[in-house]
Design an enzyme around this catalytic site. Structure first.
Site, PDB file in Angstrom:
ATOM      1  N   LYS A   1       9.556  10.519 -32.968  1.00  0.00           N
ATOM      2  CA  LYS A   1      10.802  10.979 -32.345  1.00  0.00           C
ATOM      3  C   LYS A   1      11.012  12.440 -32.723  1.00  0.00           C
ATOM      4  O   LYS A   1      11.067  12.761 -33.915  1.00  0.00           O
ATOM      5  CB  LYS A   1      11.954  10.112 -32.865  1.00  0.00           C
ATOM      6  CG  LYS A   1      13.286  10.322 -32.211  1.00  0.00           C
ATOM      7  CD  LYS A   1      14.237   9.204 -32.604  1.00  0.00           C
ATOM      8  CE  LYS A   1      15.658   9.486 -32.146  1.00  0.00           C
ATOM      9  NZ  LYS A   1      16.577   8.415 -32.566  1.00  0.00           N
TER      10      LYS A   1
ATOM     11  N   ASP B   1      20.572   1.927 -22.608  1.00  0.00           N
ATOM     12  CA  ASP B   1      19.249   2.409 -23.039  1.00  0.00           C
ATOM     13  C   ASP B   1      19.083   2.277 -24.548  1.00  0.00           C
ATOM     14  O   ASP B   1      17.979   2.423 -25.066  1.00  0.00           O
ATOM     15  CB  ASP B   1      19.028   3.867 -22.609  1.00  0.00           C
ATOM     16  CG  ASP B   1      20.175   4.770 -23.009  1.00  0.00           C
ATOM     17  OD1 ASP B   1      21.311   4.473 -22.611  1.00  0.00           O
ATOM     18  OD2 ASP B   1      19.937   5.745 -23.732  1.00  0.00           O
ATOM     19  N   ASN B   2      20.173   2.011 -25.243  1.00  0.00           N
ATOM     20  CA  ASN B   2      20.090   1.849 -26.692  1.00  0.00           C
ATOM     21  C   ASN B   2      20.240   0.388 -27.089  1.00  0.00           C
ATOM     22  O   ASN B   2      20.684   0.082 -28.194  1.00  0.00           O
ATOM     23  CB  ASN B   2      21.165   2.699 -27.379  1.00  0.00           C
ATOM     24  CG  ASN B   2      20.913   4.184 -27.190  1.00  0.00           C
ATOM     25  OD1 ASN B   2      19.781   4.596 -26.932  1.00  0.00           O
ATOM     26  ND2 ASN B   2      21.957   4.981 -27.309  1.00  0.00           N
TER      27      ASN B   2
ATOM     28  N   GLY C   1      12.617  11.466 -23.749  1.00  0.00           N
ATOM     29  CA  GLY C   1      12.688  12.909 -23.543  1.00  0.00           C
ATOM     30  C   GLY C   1      12.245  13.697 -24.760  1.00  0.00           C
ATOM     31  O   GLY C   1      12.027  14.908 -24.683  1.00  0.00           O
ATOM     32  N   ARG C   2      12.168  12.995 -25.885  1.00  0.00           N
ATOM     33  CA  ARG C   2      11.709  13.697 -27.096  1.00  0.00           C
ATOM     34  C   ARG C   2      10.967  12.735 -28.015  1.00  0.00           C
ATOM     35  O   ARG C   2      11.015  12.855 -29.234  1.00  0.00           O
ATOM     36  CB  ARG C   2      12.882  14.308 -27.817  1.00  0.00           C
ATOM     37  CG  ARG C   2      13.975  13.317 -28.158  1.00  0.00           C
ATOM     38  CD  ARG C   2      14.821  13.882 -29.223  1.00  0.00           C
ATOM     39  NE  ARG C   2      16.012  13.088 -29.415  1.00  0.00           N
ATOM     40  CZ  ARG C   2      16.888  13.352 -30.345  1.00  0.00           C
ATOM     41  NH1 ARG C   2      16.703  14.371 -31.145  1.00  0.00           N
ATOM     42  NH2 ARG C   2      17.945  12.601 -30.499  1.00  0.00           N
TER      43      ARG C   2
ATOM     44  N   ARG D   1       9.134   6.165 -35.972  1.00  0.00           N
ATOM     45  CA  ARG D   1       9.937   4.946 -35.828  1.00  0.00           C
ATOM     46  C   ARG D   1       9.020   3.767 -35.553  1.00  0.00           C
ATOM     47  O   ARG D   1       8.089   3.857 -34.751  1.00  0.00           O
ATOM     48  CB  ARG D   1      10.926   5.145 -34.685  1.00  0.00           C
ATOM     49  CG  ARG D   1      11.755   3.919 -34.368  1.00  0.00           C
ATOM     50  CD  ARG D   1      13.014   4.279 -33.635  1.00  0.00           C
ATOM     51  NE  ARG D   1      12.791   4.687 -32.260  1.00  0.00           N
ATOM     52  CZ  ARG D   1      13.765   5.068 -31.434  1.00  0.00           C
ATOM     53  NH1 ARG D   1      15.007   5.106 -31.852  1.00  0.00           N
ATOM     54  NH2 ARG D   1      13.506   5.417 -30.198  1.00  0.00           N
TER      55      ARG D   1
ATOM     56  N   ASP E   1      15.039  20.104 -25.360  1.00  0.00           N
ATOM     57  CA  ASP E   1      13.869  20.800 -25.913  1.00  0.00           C
ATOM     58  C   ASP E   1      12.830  19.844 -26.488  1.00  0.00           C
ATOM     59  O   ASP E   1      11.801  20.273 -26.993  1.00  0.00           O
ATOM     60  CB  ASP E   1      14.313  21.804 -26.992  1.00  0.00           C
ATOM     61  CG  ASP E   1      15.037  21.118 -28.149  1.00  0.00           C
ATOM     62  OD1 ASP E   1      15.167  19.873 -28.129  1.00  0.00           O
ATOM     63  OD2 ASP E   1      15.472  21.827 -29.075  1.00  0.00           O
ATOM     64  N   GLY E   2      13.117  18.548 -26.450  1.00  0.00           N
ATOM     65  CA  GLY E   2      12.143  17.567 -26.941  1.00  0.00           C
ATOM     66  C   GLY E   2      12.068  17.482 -28.454  1.00  0.00           C
ATOM     67  O   GLY E   2      11.240  16.767 -29.004  1.00  0.00           O
TER      68      GLY E   2
HETATM   69  P1  AMP Z   1      19.911   9.285 -27.201  1.00  0.00           P
HETATM   70  O1  AMP Z   1      21.271   9.896 -27.186  1.00  0.00           O
HETATM   71  O2  AMP Z   1      19.075   9.672 -28.399  1.00  0.00           O
HETATM   72  O3  AMP Z   1      19.918   7.823 -26.961  1.00  0.00           O
HETATM   73  O4  AMP Z   1      19.140   9.951 -25.979  1.00  0.00           O
HETATM   74  C1  AMP Z   1      19.518   9.792 -24.640  1.00  0.00           C
HETATM   75  C2  AMP Z   1      18.516  10.443 -23.751  1.00  0.00           C
HETATM   76  O5  AMP Z   1      18.459  11.856 -23.974  1.00  0.00           O
HETATM   77  C3  AMP Z   1      17.075   9.950 -23.937  1.00  0.00           C
HETATM   78  O6  AMP Z   1      16.454   9.961 -22.690  1.00  0.00           O
HETATM   79  C4  AMP Z   1      16.492  10.995 -24.848  1.00  0.00           C
HETATM   80  O7  AMP Z   1      15.091  11.045 -24.756  1.00  0.00           O
HETATM   81  C5  AMP Z   1      17.149  12.259 -24.322  1.00  0.00           C
HETATM   82  N1  AMP Z   1      17.220  13.329 -25.340  1.00  0.00           N
HETATM   83  C6  AMP Z   1      18.025  13.380 -26.427  1.00  0.00           C
HETATM   84  N2  AMP Z   1      17.832  14.512 -27.117  1.00  0.00           N
HETATM   85  C7  AMP Z   1      16.867  15.215 -26.462  1.00  0.00           C
HETATM   86  C8  AMP Z   1      16.220  16.474 -26.673  1.00  0.00           C
HETATM   87  N3  AMP Z   1      16.515  17.259 -27.696  1.00  0.00           N
HETATM   88  N4  AMP Z   1      15.275  16.837 -25.783  1.00  0.00           N
HETATM   89  C9  AMP Z   1      14.959  16.065 -24.739  1.00  0.00           C
HETATM   90  N5  AMP Z   1      15.531  14.879 -24.476  1.00  0.00           N
HETATM   91  C10 AMP Z   1      16.477  14.458 -25.329  1.00  0.00           C
HETATM   92 MG    MG Z   2      18.580   6.445 -26.944  1.00  0.00          MG
END
Ligand code: AMP
Ligand code: MG
Length: 480
Positions: free
Chosen positions: A110, A249-250, A89-90, A173, A122-123
């Site tokens: 990232k 997913d992690n 998502g970002r 990354r 917001d990506g």
């Molecule tokens: P994470 O908590 O980093 O493992 O992210 C979990 C999910 O949320 C993943 O699909 C990320 O791409 C999405 N995500 C986290 N932060 C953002 C952001 N600011 N904008 C868009 N997607 C996000």
């Molecule tokens: Mg993640």
């Protein structure tokens, strides 16, 4: 303008189910904050002939190499136990860079803008959490634990809206791949057997070529991933690392530590330690990491069922037998790891008790996890606590066991030195470095990184980096 990229992108050639073709969204005024020269060298990259301005254009994604297709990868995940369709998502995958020995590395930005997987996000990413990922991933690497790495952090020159307006940043990354348990969950959820076979074969080609022509590739893959994940979580337990958000997913199929959000290192030993502000029920606490690894592997196994065997009952039976073996594999690896931490050679039937007695004492007396093993290696930091009579009794038992080693004391100490860090990224030192970096002072962070680069070596004047602050004083937040 080249730093020596050598891209050979294969994931982007998979069908559109697996990804979205997308470019990073350009940013207004990028500036390099930190570059990882050591990693660059390992990747056969050379920054020396390029201006900082051009490097900032490269690592912000403003200028991407011609002729490559950049993508956002699709994946799903169980987040705190709840299944969700996710995806990058970002993040944007620039591509697969081929380093020496034909080693293949994903290079991903990232914080590089919205994608079709962004949902309401917001990506973008914020400077503090990206630098935090940089520091901790480097620390995990120097602790000799498999991990994704950080090649660069640039500021975007744009503000990101969170609870306040915060400086935006992009982290580059580097990973042996970004295939996750969640990638398999996404493809499995689409219920297209061809795609699932494609993913299995792709993953085996890339990470486990030794089982390319085996009879039951999917089952072998499950076993190999389980082996690597066991090894990984044992390493985390060795150094007191708490990942903080072990959603499926992690969890990388490669067995690397991935996604540094609310992670932190434990100070005083308490198996229930949780730092993450969102982990209300301690799902990802220190001692829950092994059972959660098993739980995540079971989700992985479920994805593979249609390929393990055409007959579903047989497939489930085979997968269940494999997952049930987790406990044995983990226990054995954990016991051996703890033996190493105590400098014990061979097996003694009382080893487990000896180890648990120490852990129980540490918990009861709020002893620092890292510094207790330092004390046993004769590196004394705040050693008042070790005068406790129960500890002294334990210490004598330990000495008796050491004398049964059939090995010299020097070799025993060497064994301990190889696995017990003298230095870990103490939470307050990390915060101190990030606060300074936020004010454009990078000296504090560079000094911290330099000390963290040699965690198993004695260094002078590092007392300040070894003293813990109470666990309870610290809380981490998801990397936003
Ligand atoms: P994470 O908590 O980093 O493992 O992210 C979990 C999910 O949320 C993943 O699909 C990320 O791409 C999405 N995500 C986290 N932060 C953002 C952001 N600011 N904008 C868009 N997607 C996000
Ligand atoms: Mg993640």
């Amino acid at each position: 303008m080249t730093i020596g990229w050598h891209f050979d992108n294969t994931y982007s050639k998979l069908s559109n189910t697996f990804k979205e073709e997308i470019k990073p969204t350009p940013v207004h005024n990028p500036a390099v904050v930190i570059l990882n020269d050591n990693l660059a060298k390992d990747l056969n990259l050379d920054f020396s002939n390029i201006s900082k301005k051009d490097l900032s254009e490269i690592f912000s994604g403003n200028k991407i190499p011609k002729d490559i297709t950049t993508i956002a990868q699709a994946y799903a995940g169980h987040q705190f136990g709840h299944f969700t369709m996710l995806g990058d998502g970002r993040a944007v995958l620039l591509g697969e860079h081929i380093a020496s020995n034909n080693k293949r590395f994903d290079v991903q930005f990232k914080g590089s803008g919205r994608t079709s997987f962004s949902r309401t996000g917001d990506g973008r990413a914020v400077l503090g959490p990206m630098l935090r990922e940089y520091i901790i991933s480097e620390a995990i690497h120097t602790l000799k634990i498999p991990t994704t790495r950080s090649l660069a952090v640039v500021k975007t020159g744009e503000k990101v809206v969170r609870e306040n307006l915060l400086p935006g940043a992009i982290l580059t990354r580097v990973a042996s791949s970004h295939i996750r348990v969640g990638t398999f969950q996404y493809i499995a959820a689409k219920q297209n057997l061809d795609d699932l076979n494609t993913l299995v074969n792709y993953t085996i080609d890339r990470h486990y070529p030794e089982i390319k022509s085996s009879n039951n590739k999917a089952l072998d893959l499950l076993n190999l991933v389980m082996e690597r994940q066991c090894k990984l979580v044992v390493d985390w337990m060795r150094v007191g690392f708490i990942h903080g958000v072990m959603n499926t997913d992690n969890m990388a199929i490669s067995g690397e530590t991935i996604d540094y959000g609310p992670c932190a290192f434990m100070n005083q030993y308490d198996p229930k330690t949780v730092f993450s502000s969102i982990d209300k029920f301690g799902r990802y606490s220190f001692s829950n990491q092994p059972p959660i690894t098993k739980w995540n592997l079971a989700r992985f196994a479920e994805c593979l069922i249609p390929i393990i065997n055409k007959d579903e009952d047989t497939a489930i039976k085979l997968a269940t037998e494999t997952i049930d073996n987790f406990q044995n594999i983990y226990e054995e690896k954990w016991l051996n790891m703890m033996r190493d931490k105590l400098g014990l050679y061979g097996n003694d039937k009382n080893d487990k008790k000896l180890i648990n007695d120490l852990l129980n004492w540490m918990q009861k007396n709020k002893a620092d996890y890292t510094n207790t093993f330092c004390y046993l290696m004769n590196i004394k930091i705040n050693d008042q606590i070790y005068k406790d009579e129960h500890f002294v009794k334990w210490y004598n038992e330990w000495q008796k066991r050491i004398s049964k080693n059939n090995n010299s004391k020097e070799r025993s100490l060497k064994l301990m030195n190889n696995v017990n860090p003298i230095i870990i990224p103490r939470n307050h030192k990390v915060e101190e470095a990030l606060a300074a970096a936020n004010e454009d002072n990078l000296e504090v962070m560079n000094k911290l990184l330099s000390i963290l680069s040699k965690p198993y070596e004695k260094q002078v004047d590092i007392q300040d980096y070894q003293l813990p602050l109470n666990n309870k004083d610290y809380q981490t937040f998801c990397g936003t």
